[in-house]
Design a protein around this motif. Structure first.
Motif, PDB file in Angstrom:
ATOM      1  N   PHE A 124      43.935  44.504  25.796  1.00 50.23           N
ATOM      2  CA  PHE A 124      43.268  45.267  26.852  1.00 50.23           C
ATOM      3  C   PHE A 124      42.355  44.351  27.670  1.00 50.23           C
ATOM      4  O   PHE A 124      42.361  44.384  28.905  1.00 50.23           O
ATOM      5  N   ALA A 125      41.598  43.498  26.982  1.00 48.01           N
ATOM      6  CA  ALA A 125      40.678  42.586  27.657  1.00 48.01           C
ATOM      7  C   ALA A 125      41.434  41.646  28.592  1.00 48.01           C
ATOM      8  O   ALA A 125      40.998  41.392  29.724  1.00 48.01           O
ATOM      9  N   LYS A 126      42.569  41.153  28.150  1.00 48.64           N
ATOM     10  CA  LYS A 126      43.369  40.251  28.988  1.00 48.64           C
ATOM     11  C   LYS A 126      43.835  40.969  30.252  1.00 48.64           C
ATOM     12  O   LYS A 126      43.794  40.406  31.353  1.00 48.64           O
ATOM     13  N   MET A 127      44.276  42.208  30.107  1.00 52.82           N
ATOM     14  CA  MET A 127      44.701  43.000  31.264  1.00 52.82           C
ATOM     15  C   MET A 127      43.543  43.192  32.236  1.00 52.82           C
ATOM     16  O   MET A 127      43.693  43.029  33.449  1.00 52.82           O
ATOM     17  N   VAL A 128      42.365  43.530  31.692  1.00 53.52           N
ATOM     18  CA  VAL A 128      41.178  43.750  32.522  1.00 53.52           C
ATOM     19  C   VAL A 128      40.818  42.476  33.289  1.00 53.52           C
ATOM     20  O   VAL A 128      40.558  42.520  34.497  1.00 53.52           O
ATOM     21  N   VAL A 129      40.809  41.358  32.609  1.00 55.27           N
ATOM     22  CA  VAL A 129      40.486  40.082  33.263  1.00 55.27           C
ATOM     23  C   VAL A 129      41.472  39.806  34.396  1.00 55.27           C
ATOM     24  O   VAL A 129      41.066  39.506  35.532  1.00 55.27           O
ATOM     25  N   ASN A 130      42.759  39.910  34.112  1.00 55.75           N
ATOM     26  CA  ASN A 130      43.776  39.627  35.133  1.00 55.75           C
ATOM     27  C   ASN A 130      43.658  40.563  36.336  1.00 55.75           C
ATOM     28  O   ASN A 130      43.692  40.112  37.486  1.00 55.75           O
ATOM     29  N   ASP A 131      43.524  41.853  36.082  1.00 56.56           N
ATOM     30  CA  ASP A 131      43.444  42.828  37.176  1.00 56.56           C
ATOM     31  C   ASP A 131      42.176  42.638  38.003  1.00 56.56           C
ATOM     32  O   ASP A 131      42.210  42.705  39.234  1.00 56.56           O
ATOM     33  N   HIS A 132      41.049  42.423  37.338  1.00 55.33           N
ATOM     34  CA  HIS A 132      39.783  42.283  38.085  1.00 55.33           C
ATOM     35  C   HIS A 132      39.691  40.934  38.802  1.00 55.33           C
ATOM     36  O   HIS A 132      39.053  40.846  39.851  1.00 55.33           O
ATOM     37  N   GLN A 133      40.349  39.902  38.283  1.00 49.54           N
ATOM     38  CA  GLN A 133      40.403  38.637  39.030  1.00 49.54           C
ATOM     39  C   GLN A 133      41.199  38.828  40.319  1.00 49.54           C
ATOM     40  O   GLN A 133      40.796  38.344  41.381  1.00 49.54           O
ATOM     41  N   LYS A 134      42.307  39.561  40.227  1.00 48.28           N
ATOM     42  CA  LYS A 134      43.099  39.839  41.429  1.00 48.28           C
ATOM     43  C   LYS A 134      42.289  40.696  42.400  1.00 48.28           C
ATOM     44  O   LYS A 134      42.287  40.428  43.615  1.00 48.28           O
ATOM     45  N   MET A 135      41.592  41.710  41.901  1.00 48.86           N
ATOM     46  CA  MET A 135      40.768  42.548  42.776  1.00 48.86           C
ATOM     47  C   MET A 135      39.670  41.706  43.442  1.00 48.86           C
ATOM     48  O   MET A 135      39.388  41.882  44.631  1.00 48.86           O
ATOM     49  N   GLN A 136      39.065  40.796  42.684  1.00 50.47           N
ATOM     50  CA  GLN A 136      38.012  39.943  43.233  1.00 50.47           C
ATOM     51  C   GLN A 136      38.594  39.020  44.315  1.00 50.47           C
ATOM     52  O   GLN A 136      37.976  38.821  45.356  1.00 50.47           O
ATOM     53  N   ASP A 137      39.777  38.477  44.074  1.00 46.24           N
ATOM     54  CA  ASP A 137      40.437  37.632  45.075  1.00 46.24           C
ATOM     55  C   ASP A 137      40.745  38.436  46.339  1.00 46.24           C
ATOM     56  O   ASP A 137      40.546  37.947  47.461  1.00 46.24           O
ATOM     57  N   ASP A 138      41.230  39.670  46.166  1.00 49.72           N
ATOM     58  CA  ASP A 138      41.519  40.533  47.311  1.00 49.72           C
ATOM     59  C   ASP A 138      40.245  40.835  48.099  1.00 49.72           C
ATOM     60  O   ASP A 138      40.240  40.833  49.332  1.00 49.72           O
ATOM     61  N   LEU A 139      39.166  41.078  47.386  1.00 49.78           N
ATOM     62  CA  LEU A 139      37.879  41.357  48.027  1.00 49.78           C
ATOM     63  C   LEU A 139      37.416  40.153  48.848  1.00 49.78           C
ATOM     64  O   LEU A 139      36.987  40.302  50.002  1.00 49.78           O
ATOM     65  N   ARG A 140      37.531  38.973  48.278  1.00 50.00           N
ATOM     66  CA  ARG A 140      37.146  37.747  49.010  1.00 50.00           C
ATOM     67  C   ARG A 140      38.006  37.566  50.257  1.00 50.00           C
ATOM     68  O   ARG A 140      37.516  37.169  51.313  1.00 50.00           O
ATOM     69  N   SER A 141      39.283  37.851  50.134  1.00 50.74           N
ATOM     70  CA  SER A 141      40.196  37.718  51.269  1.00 50.74           C
ATOM     71  C   SER A 141      39.794  38.668  52.401  1.00 50.74           C
ATOM     72  O   SER A 141      39.777  38.281  53.573  1.00 50.74           O
ATOM     73  N   ILE A 142      39.478  39.887  52.062  1.00 47.98           N
ATOM     74  CA  ILE A 142      39.045  40.866  53.070  1.00 47.98           C
ATOM     75  C   ILE A 142      37.731  40.416  53.715  1.00 47.98           C
ATOM     76  O   ILE A 142      37.534  40.559  54.918  1.00 47.98           O
ATOM     77  N   MET A 143      36.864  39.830  52.916  1.00 45.49           N
ATOM     78  CA  MET A 143      35.560  39.392  53.421  1.00 45.49           C
ATOM     79  C   MET A 143      35.691  38.314  54.492  1.00 45.49           C
ATOM     80  O   MET A 143      34.834  38.204  55.366  1.00 45.49           O
ATOM     81  N   ARG A 144      36.714  37.525  54.440  1.00 47.36           N
ATOM     82  CA  ARG A 144      36.899  36.469  55.445  1.00 47.36           C
ATOM     83  C   ARG A 144      37.013  37.049  56.852  1.00 47.36           C
ATOM     84  O   ARG A 144      36.683  36.392  57.825  1.00 47.36           O
ATOM     85  N   SER A 145      37.488  38.287  56.950  1.00 50.24           N
ATOM     86  CA  SER A 145      37.636  38.912  58.267  1.00 50.24           C
ATOM     87  C   SER A 145      36.584  39.988  58.539  1.00 50.24           C
ATOM     88  O   SER A 145      36.661  40.683  59.541  1.00 50.24           O
ATOM     89  N   THR A 146      35.610  40.137  57.650  1.00 49.29           N
ATOM     90  CA  THR A 146      34.565  41.153  57.823  1.00 49.29           C
ATOM     91  C   THR A 146      33.278  40.479  58.263  1.00 49.29           C
ATOM     92  O   THR A 146      32.706  39.690  57.522  1.00 49.29           O
ATOM     93  N   ARG A 147      32.839  40.805  59.450  1.00 47.45           N
ATOM     94  CA  ARG A 147      31.617  40.196  59.982  1.00 47.45           C
ATOM     95  C   ARG A 147      30.388  40.990  59.566  1.00 47.45           C
ATOM     96  O   ARG A 147      30.426  42.201  59.444  1.00 47.45           O
TER      97      ARG A 147
END
Length: 189
Positions: free
Chosen positions: A80-103
């Protein structure tokens, strides 16, 4: 006769206003689709509030999951912990990507006090106490995360972040369901 009619109209309007005021102060509850988690009607969350909270949630889940991968007693907790880490790392990466275009909005650069304290509490636990604490934190944290992401998906003002929040709810619900199903040595914790 006119004073009686005017008084009647005034009383009718006053009673109608009181009934409306009472009705609008009650916040109906709705059930989250698949988790049984109860949430209130969506609340307005600003973009910066959402970014701060979403980043802290993801950051905490990654760190707590890594801690559980190393310290959990049972294989199902580690999986379960491995799944959580993988999913939340992807969510964090997606969040950072969106932030690049958010002023005008920024991501935090350090954990907030609440999540730092939870991580400290988790890190200090060992054995079966660690598994219990991890499970409890995962259930509570994912219930709160689901509410936050649903609220922003419903009322946020940034279309890209709204889509991110909406897409993330299913992941968070899956995590909550798995956390609730985790069992310790003596059965369900």
């Amino acid at each position: 006769m006119r004073p009686v009619i005017a008084t009647s109209v005034f009383l009718a309007l006053a009673l109608q206003g009181a009934a409306f005021a009472q009705q609008s102060t009650q916040t109906p509850m709705r059930e989250a689709p698949t988790t049984g988690a109860r949430t209130t009607q969506s609340q307005r969350v600003t973009t910066q509030e959402f970014l701060n909270k979403a980043w802290n949630i993801n950051n905490f889940e990654i760190q707590a999951g890594q801690e559980a991968e190393n310290k959990a007693q049972k294989t199902e907790f580690k999986d379960f912990a491995k799944m959580v880490v993988n999913d939340h790392q992807k969510m964090q990466d997606d969040l950072r990507s969106i932030m690049r275009s958010t002023r005008g909005a920024e991501l935090p650069n350090a954990a907030d006090a609440e999540h730092a304290q939870k991580l400290k509490q988790l890190s200090s636990a060992t054995g079966a106490a660690f598994d219990r604490e991890f499970r409890t934190q995962q259930i509570q944290g994912h219930q709160e995360a689901i509410r936050l992401f649903q609220d922003y998906a419903a009322s946020g003002d940034n279309p890209d972040l709204k889509k991110f929040a909406q897409n993330s709810v299913a992941i968070l619900e899956r995590h909550l369901q798995r956390a609730e199903s985790l069992k310790g040595p003596e059965g369900v914790m």
